[in-house]
Design a protein around this motif. Structure first.
Motif, PDB file in Angstrom:
ATOM      1  N   VAL A  10      54.387  61.798  21.029  1.00 31.45           N
ATOM      2  CA  VAL A  10      54.584  63.046  20.083  1.00 31.45           C
ATOM      3  C   VAL A  10      55.668  63.643  19.614  1.00 31.45           C
ATOM      4  O   VAL A  10      56.207  64.246  20.395  1.00 31.45           O
ATOM      5  N   LYS A  11      56.399  63.259  18.230  1.00 31.95           N
ATOM      6  CA  LYS A  11      57.331  63.818  17.943  1.00 31.95           C
ATOM      7  C   LYS A  11      57.489  65.425  17.371  1.00 31.95           C
ATOM      8  O   LYS A  11      56.407  66.112  17.924  1.00 31.95           O
ATOM      9  N   ILE A  37      59.237  56.770  14.978  1.00 33.39           N
ATOM     10  CA  ILE A  37      58.910  56.511  12.941  1.00 33.39           C
ATOM     11  C   ILE A  37      57.652  55.523  13.698  1.00 33.39           C
ATOM     12  O   ILE A  37      58.502  54.513  14.514  1.00 33.39           O
ATOM     13  N   ASN A  73      55.802  52.730  11.710  1.00 35.26           N
ATOM     14  CA  ASN A  73      55.424  52.099  10.445  1.00 35.26           C
ATOM     15  C   ASN A  73      54.759  50.878  10.573  1.00 35.26           C
ATOM     16  O   ASN A  73      55.185  49.637  10.593  1.00 35.26           O
ATOM     17  N   GLY A  84      47.837  57.861  14.231  1.00 31.01           N
ATOM     18  CA  GLY A  84      48.551  58.881  13.006  1.00 31.01           C
ATOM     19  C   GLY A  84      50.123  59.355  13.646  1.00 31.01           C
ATOM     20  O   GLY A  84      50.827  58.742  14.605  1.00 31.01           O
ATOM     21  N   ARG A  85      50.501  60.188  14.000  1.00 29.63           N
ATOM     22  CA  ARG A  85      51.623  60.489  14.285  1.00 29.63           C
ATOM     23  C   ARG A  85      51.630  60.510  15.851  1.00 29.63           C
ATOM     24  O   ARG A  85      52.708  60.802  16.605  1.00 29.63           O
ATOM     25  N   HIS A  86      50.545  60.290  16.805  1.00 29.44           N
ATOM     26  CA  HIS A  86      50.744  60.311  18.169  1.00 29.44           C
ATOM     27  C   HIS A  86      50.359  58.538  18.824  1.00 29.44           C
ATOM     28  O   HIS A  86      49.397  57.387  18.569  1.00 29.44           O
TER      29      HIS A  86
END
Length: 141
Positions: A81-82, A107, A109, A63-65
């Motif tokens: 982590v943002k 970012i 992708n 995910g975002r981690h």
């Protein structure tokens, strides 16, 4: 666990110290890409020019981690982590140090076919502060 796919990993990073000094590092190495559970992994051995010896670096993307794990002469675990501050560890033959990151940009992708990761973060290691920029491209061989 999915099949391990051979990939080319291109890493570009730049470290800006408080003094304004910039250190830029580039490498291109072969690695593997695979899925395990909900996470995507990219694993590769650092090149000789990295100064890290034959260190195995693994990116765990969930995910975002993003977790960056290095195993070899030095052992490091660093999370990105943002918008969050994360505490990790950096173990050397000279001792173990806290590694603190505060990620301002992340970012991701990357999927099972490859892709790109970009991160901008502040790093604090053993009291020294620096600004890090990291770009990693992963392409199937």
């Amino acid at each position: 666990m999915s099949e391990k796919v051979p990939v080319q990993v291109s890493v570009w990073s730049q470290q800006r110290a408080k003094s304004g000094e910039r250190l830029t590092f580039r490498t291109q190495v072969a690695g593997t890409l695979y899925e395990k559970g909900e996470a995507i992994y990219v694993a590769y051995r650092e090149g000789e020019d990295s100064g890290l010896g034959q260190t195995l670096t693994t990116l765990r993307i969930e995910g975002r981690h993003v977790t960056l794990i290095r195993q070899g002469e030095t052992v490091m675990k660093q999370s990105l982590v943002k918008g969050e501050e994360q505490v990790g560890t950096y173990k050397t033959p000279h001792g173990t140090f806290d590694l603190v990151t505060r990620t301002s940009q992340l970012i991701v992708n990357i999927n099972a076919k490859g892709g790109r990761l970009e991160a901008l973060y502040n790093l604090r290691l053993a009291g020294d502060k620096s600004r890090m920029e990291l770009k990693i491209d992963v392409k199937p061989l």
